[in-house]
Design an enzyme around this catalytic site. Structure first.
Site, PDB file in Angstrom:
ATOM      1  N   HIS A 117      -9.489 -10.063  -0.296  1.00 51.66           N
ATOM      2  CA  HIS A 117      -9.023  -9.028  -1.221  1.00 51.66           C
ATOM      3  C   HIS A 117      -7.502  -8.898  -1.121  1.00 51.66           C
ATOM      4  O   HIS A 117      -6.933  -8.945  -0.024  1.00 51.66           O
ATOM      5  CB  HIS A 117      -9.687  -7.697  -0.867  1.00 51.66           C
ATOM      6  N   ASP A 154      -4.587  -0.157  -3.645  1.00 53.21           N
ATOM      7  CA  ASP A 154      -5.782  -0.989  -3.579  1.00 53.21           C
ATOM      8  C   ASP A 154      -6.764  -0.488  -4.626  1.00 53.21           C
ATOM      9  O   ASP A 154      -7.250   0.650  -4.540  1.00 53.21           O
ATOM     10  CB  ASP A 154      -6.394  -0.893  -2.169  1.00 53.21           C
TER      11      ASP A 154
END
Length: 229
Positions: free
Chosen positions: A166, A181
């Site tokens: 990620h 995020d």
């Protein structure tokens, strides 16, 4: 949920991508070869954002859940700058694009020409983080550019059925270090920073990620920085 081909952490491809999106050629994505002060000093300046690619591990997911509950239970809600551009990620494998958007959108001195990214940011200026995430999913031009560049990595990006890594972005907004995020419910404040200390402060956050999974070497750090002549 739409599914995109994952971006590879290849600075040449990511630089080509941001330039195609309209970011000025004065800015590029570059590798961060180490997080110690002497290695950080080798990076071209100024550095506007760090982008971290990390494994989604059991330890990380526990940290993320605990962090969410801690912020949710706080006596006073976190206050963010009005022009902090934060968006949720709804498109599967779009985290690389979301991290690049977060990196560029929160640095007003990065010039963006008319095109895909500028249009997206202008349309999203007054939207909620959720609405921005939905807008990206429905943006055909963004989808086409992402898919085109995702095929240019050194490996067969299309061969990955399950992506366990990620991307996130770390930026300095009004002298606060923010972790942005799209999988999280909020921007995460990591305390005070400054133009002079941002790189070291952001590197410390990256080290904290690594410390949660000390036996895993699948971490990559990139910088959005001035293009080297």
């Amino acid at each position: 949920m739409s599914i995109w081909t994952p971006l590879e952490s290849n600075p040449e491809v990511l630089t080509k991508y941001i330039h195609k999106l309209g970011v000025s050629s004065a800015w590029s994505v570059t590798d961060v070869i180490g997080l110690d002060e002497e290695l950080l000093a080798m990076l071209p300046r100024p550095v506007k954002a760090l982008i971290l690619l990390f494994p989604i591990s059991e330890a990380y997911e526990k940290h993320r859940a605990d962090e969410h509950e801690r912020i949710k239970a706080a006596a006073e809600p976190e206050k963010y700058p009005k022009d902090l551009f934060y968006m949720k990620q709804f498109t599967h494998n779009a985290c690389g694009t979301v991290a690049l958007i977060h990196s560029v959108a929160n640095n007003k001195d990065i010039e963006i020409a008319a095109g895909v990214l500028k249009n997206f940011l202008e349309k999203g200026a007054n939207l909620s983080p959720e609405e921005r995430g939905q807008a990206l999913e429905q943006d055909n031009a963004f989808t086409e550019d992402h898919q085109m560049l995702a095929q240019e990595g050194q490996t067969d990006a299309g061969a990955y059925e399950t992506v366990v890594h990620h991307f996130i972005a770390l930026v300095n907004k009004e002298n606060t270090l923010y972790e942005l995020d799209g999988r999280k419910s909020y921007p995460i404040s990591h305390g005070k920073t400054s133009d002079e200390t941002f790189l070291l402060d952001a590197a410390k956050v990256c080290k904290d990620f690594m410390a949660r999974d000390p036996d895993d070497v699948r971490f990559t750090v990139l910088a959005l920085a001035a293009t080297q002549e």
